[in-house]
Scaffold this motif. Structure first.
Motif, PDB file in Angstrom:
ATOM      1  N   GLY A  15       0.788  -1.219   0.000  1.00 31.63           N
ATOM      2  CA  GLY A  15       0.000   0.000   0.000  1.00 31.63           C
ATOM      3  C   GLY A  15       0.821   1.270   0.000  1.00 31.63           C
ATOM      4  N   GLU A  16       2.145   1.149  -0.101  1.00 28.63           N
ATOM      5  CA  GLU A  16       3.012   2.323   0.037  1.00 28.63           C
ATOM      6  C   GLU A  16       3.070   3.174  -1.227  1.00 28.63           C
ATOM      7  N   ASN A  17       2.861   2.553  -2.405  1.00 26.83           N
ATOM      8  CA  ASN A  17       2.906   3.284  -3.663  1.00 26.83           C
ATOM      9  C   ASN A  17       2.077   2.533  -4.700  1.00 26.83           C
ATOM     10  N   GLU A  18       2.009   3.062  -5.916  1.00 23.27           N
ATOM     11  CA  GLU A  18       1.187   2.432  -6.947  1.00 23.27           C
ATOM     12  C   GLU A  18       1.712   1.051  -7.308  1.00 23.27           C
TER      13      GLU A  18
ATOM     14  N   LYS B 117       2.227   6.651  18.375  1.00 22.87           N
ATOM     15  CA  LYS B 117       3.246   6.393  19.389  1.00 22.87           C
ATOM     16  C   LYS B 117       4.159   5.242  18.977  1.00 22.87           C
ATOM     17  N   ARG B 118       3.570   4.241  18.354  1.00 21.16           N
ATOM     18  CA  ARG B 118       4.342   3.044  18.000  1.00 21.16           C
ATOM     19  C   ARG B 118       5.266   3.291  16.808  1.00 21.16           C
ATOM     20  N   LEU B 119       4.797   4.018  15.790  1.00 17.81           N
ATOM     21  CA  LEU B 119       5.582   4.205  14.564  1.00 17.81           C
ATOM     22  C   LEU B 119       6.408   5.490  14.563  1.00 17.81           C
ATOM     23  N   ARG B 120       5.977   6.479  15.330  1.00 17.26           N
ATOM     24  CA  ARG B 120       6.686   7.760  15.439  1.00 17.26           C
ATOM     25  C   ARG B 120       6.895   8.391  14.059  1.00 17.26           C
ATOM     26  N   ASP B 121       8.148   8.464  13.588  1.00 18.10           N
ATOM     27  CA  ASP B 121       8.426   9.153  12.329  1.00 18.10           C
ATOM     28  C   ASP B 121       8.171   8.271  11.102  1.00 18.10           C
ATOM     29  N   LYS B 122       7.706   7.042  11.295  1.00 19.54           N
ATOM     30  CA  LYS B 122       7.420   6.140  10.178  1.00 19.54           C
ATOM     31  C   LYS B 122       5.932   6.075   9.848  1.00 19.54           C
ATOM     32  N   VAL B 123       5.167   6.988  10.377  1.00 21.54           N
ATOM     33  CA  VAL B 123       3.728   7.022  10.130  1.00 21.54           C
ATOM     34  C   VAL B 123       3.465   7.296   8.652  1.00 21.54           C
ATOM     35  N   GLN B 124       2.537   6.537   8.061  1.00 21.33           N
ATOM     36  CA  GLN B 124       2.170   6.716   6.658  1.00 21.33           C
ATOM     37  C   GLN B 124       1.195   7.876   6.507  1.00 21.33           C
ATOM     38  N   LYS B 125       1.329   8.603   5.387  1.00 15.27           N
ATOM     39  CA  LYS B 125       0.395   9.690   5.086  1.00 15.27           C
ATOM     40  C   LYS B 125      -0.789   9.215   4.256  1.00 15.27           C
TER      41      LYS B 125
ATOM     42  N   ASP C 148      -6.925   4.116  -6.207  1.00 19.08           N
ATOM     43  CA  ASP C 148      -7.493   4.945  -5.149  1.00 19.08           C
ATOM     44  C   ASP C 148      -6.395   5.231  -4.142  1.00 19.08           C
ATOM     45  N   TYR C 149      -6.281   6.492  -3.752  1.00 18.29           N
ATOM     46  CA  TYR C 149      -5.298   6.888  -2.748  1.00 18.29           C
ATOM     47  C   TYR C 149      -6.046   7.461  -1.565  1.00 18.29           C
ATOM     48  N   LEU C 150      -5.962   6.782  -0.413  1.00 22.17           N
ATOM     49  CA  LEU C 150      -6.632   7.238   0.800  1.00 22.17           C
ATOM     50  C   LEU C 150      -5.641   8.009   1.666  1.00 22.17           C
ATOM     51  N   ILE C 151      -5.956   9.262   1.918  1.00 28.27           N
ATOM     52  CA  ILE C 151      -5.160  10.085   2.810  1.00 28.27           C
ATOM     53  C   ILE C 151      -5.599   9.771   4.239  1.00 28.27           C
ATOM     54  N   VAL C 152      -4.636   9.489   5.109  1.00 29.82           N
ATOM     55  CA  VAL C 152      -4.978   8.956   6.427  1.00 29.82           C
ATOM     56  C   VAL C 152      -4.305   9.744   7.535  1.00 29.82           C
ATOM     57  N   GLU C 153      -4.840   9.562   8.717  1.00 27.06           N
ATOM     58  CA  GLU C 153      -4.224  10.045   9.948  1.00 27.06           C
ATOM     59  C   GLU C 153      -4.125   8.869  10.910  1.00 27.06           C
ATOM     60  N   PRO C 154      -3.016   8.764  11.649  1.00 27.28           N
ATOM     61  CA  PRO C 154      -2.835   7.615  12.540  1.00 27.28           C
ATOM     62  C   PRO C 154      -3.667   7.743  13.805  1.00 27.28           C
ATOM     63  N   GLU C 155      -4.061   6.596  14.343  1.00 24.44           N
ATOM     64  CA  GLU C 155      -4.651   6.587  15.667  1.00 24.44           C
ATOM     65  C   GLU C 155      -3.553   6.883  16.686  1.00 24.44           C
ATOM     66  N   GLU C 156      -3.951   7.263  17.882  1.00 23.81           N
ATOM     67  CA  GLU C 156      -2.980   7.673  18.901  1.00 23.81           C
ATOM     68  C   GLU C 156      -1.955   6.576  19.181  1.00 23.81           C
ATOM     69  N   GLU C 157      -2.428   5.350  19.302  1.00 20.96           N
ATOM     70  CA  GLU C 157      -1.518   4.238  19.589  1.00 20.96           C
ATOM     71  C   GLU C 157      -0.555   4.001  18.433  1.00 20.96           C
ATOM     72  N   THR C 158      -1.060   4.134  17.192  1.00 22.46           N
ATOM     73  CA  THR C 158      -0.223   3.947  16.004  1.00 22.46           C
ATOM     74  C   THR C 158       0.854   5.019  15.924  1.00 22.46           C
TER      75      THR C 158
ATOM     76  N   GLN D 245      -8.235   0.944   8.545  1.00 24.12           N
ATOM     77  CA  GLN D 245      -8.544   0.802   9.962  1.00 24.12           C
ATOM     78  C   GLN D 245      -7.732  -0.325  10.583  1.00 24.12           C
ATOM     79  N   LEU D 246      -7.563  -1.390   9.834  1.00 23.21           N
ATOM     80  CA  LEU D 246      -6.779  -2.528  10.305  1.00 23.21           C
ATOM     81  C   LEU D 246      -5.339  -2.125  10.609  1.00 23.21           C
ATOM     82  N   MET D 247      -4.795  -1.187   9.819  1.00 26.69           N
ATOM     83  CA  MET D 247      -3.418  -0.759   9.993  1.00 26.69           C
ATOM     84  C   MET D 247      -3.259   0.281  11.103  1.00 26.69           C
ATOM     85  N   GLY D 248      -4.377   0.688  11.703  1.00 23.03           N
ATOM     86  CA  GLY D 248      -4.294   1.640  12.799  1.00 23.03           C
ATOM     87  C   GLY D 248      -4.420   3.086  12.372  1.00 23.03           C
ATOM     88  N   TYR D 249      -5.120   3.321  11.258  1.00 19.50           N
ATOM     89  CA  TYR D 249      -5.328   4.681  10.754  1.00 19.50           C
ATOM     90  C   TYR D 249      -6.819   4.903  10.519  1.00 19.50           C
ATOM     91  N   HIS D 250      -7.183   6.143  10.247  1.00 18.20           N
ATOM     92  CA  HIS D 250      -8.523   6.441   9.762  1.00 18.20           C
ATOM     93  C   HIS D 250      -8.404   7.405   8.587  1.00 18.20           C
TER      94      HIS D 250
END
Length: 371
Positions: free
Chosen positions: A255-258, A304-312, A292-302, A275-280
């Motif tokens: 899911g990182e790129n096309e 904290k866990r991924l820090r600077d590796k959070v997906q956009k 389709d490209y879904l722009i996401v925001e991480p859940e609070e736990e995600t 949602q399964l990956m911890g985003y909405h």
């Protein structure tokens, strides 16, 4: 009577008593011996029975221990996540699909229960041919029969063919909704349900899944209420199906790129995966020729866990979805083309003559009939 005669009588009496005593002892001794033998035999049988029971109990405990050991080994094998050069490996757990994702039990299960999912880009054409070929082991009706039979021997590749192969079945429609699916919506925001509500949810969720066997949201909700109702065996069956279908999606990419986009058969599954990956998802874009490209925001736990590796955002390959829809709904494509033509006609710049500006034609005198 003389003294000798008297002594003789006494001696005879003593002799008779001795004979009587001897005879009584003779009869009594065999009886006691027999009783002793009987008691010894009974003790022997009791000891033998006890030994058999102990041996049987030991064998049962040993067999049970072996089964537990085997189960633990299988569980341990599932929990190992090895890396390979062919792609990433994802740990998918039953906790990931539990609606109560913040509970301590779910967090514990996320850490302790992992299953290896190997990522490989699917060959959609090869899957189409295999699932439509009655002689192939991946023939879709065969896989669906195993799926409904709860066959635990189904491989990850079989689940991939089952999930992606559904796009080539006659009743597939990526935008069709079951008439039963909306009935359970009003119950989703409740933290607990009554027995009557659970029975209603179960009834209409199962009707929805008969109509659409890959409705992951209904499947997840059904697992939740079955656990709430303590129908643990039924919950495990549906949870097993849900887990492996999500695993089939995760195995198609990262899911990182096309180039590594996930393949889904319904647009709604995009949001399930996010949602399964911890985003909405907060927004969505369509990228030509069919992503389709879904722009996401991480859940609070995600976060904290991924820090600077959070997906956009995450990419999803929906080209086959659109192709199948256009094949089954050609009238919609024709309407789109007509709309484009009509829109283009509004932009025509050629000037047409105003009828009021056209001078009246004079009649030719030769054409006027004689009076």
């Amino acid at each position: 009577m003389t003294e000798s005669t008297h002594n003789l009588k006494i001696g005879r009496r003593h002799g008779l008593w001795m004979i009587v005593v001897v005879l009584l002892m003779a009869f009594a001794f065999p009886s006691g011996l027999a009783a002793q033998k009987k008691t010894s035999s009974s003790k022997a049988r009791t000891t033998s029975t006890a030994k058999k029971r102990y041996s049987s109990s030991t064998r049962k405990r040993s067999s049970s221990s072996k089964r537990r050991s085997s189960s633990q080994r299988r569980s341990s094998t599932r929990r190992r996540t090895a890396t390979s050069s062919g792609g990433a490996n994802w740990a998918l757990t039953a906790a990931d699909v539990n609606p109560d994702s913040k509970s301590p039990e779910v967090k514990k299960e996320r850490k302790s229960s992992k299953r290896q999912v190997t990522v490989e880009r699917p060959d959609i054409e090869a899957i189409r041919q295999a699932t439509l070929d009655p002689g192939n082991s991946m023939y879709f009706p065969k896989l669906m029969k195993k799926f409904h039979r709860n066959d635990t021997t189904m491989t990850a590749d079989e689940f991939r063919h089952l999930y992606l192969g559904y796009m080539f079945q006659e009743d597939y429609d990526p935008y069709r909704e079951s008439p039963y699916s909306s009935i359970t919506d009003s119950y989703r925001n409740k933290t607990s349900h009554t027995k009557e509500e659970i029975d209603t949810i179960r009834k209409y969720a199962e009707l929805t899944l008969l109509d659409n066997p890959f409705d992951l949201r209904q499947m997840s909700f059904l697992v939740h209420v079955l656990k709430e109702r303590r129908k643990d065996m039924s919950a495990k069956i549906w949870e097993y199906r849900l887990e492996h279908l999500l695993g089939a999606i995760k195995s198609t990419g990262t899911g990182e790129n096309e180039e590594n986009a996930w393949f889904v058969i319904y647009p709604a599954h995009e949001y399930d995966m996010v949602q399964l990956m911890g985003y909405h998802a907060v927004d969505a874009d369509f990228i030509e020729p069919g992503y389709d490209y879904l722009i996401v925001e991480p859940e609070e736990e995600t976060a904290k866990r991924l820090r600077d590796k959070v997906q956009k955002g995450f990419y999803f390959d929906v080209r086959e979805i659109h192709r199948q829809y256009e094949m089954k709904h050609p009238e919609d494509s024709d309407e789109d083309e007509e709309t484009v033509v009509e829109d283009d006609s509004d932009n025509v710049t050629a000037e047409e003559d105003d009828p009021d500006d056209i001078p009246a034609e004079e009649e030719d005198p030769d054409d006027i009939p004689a009076e």
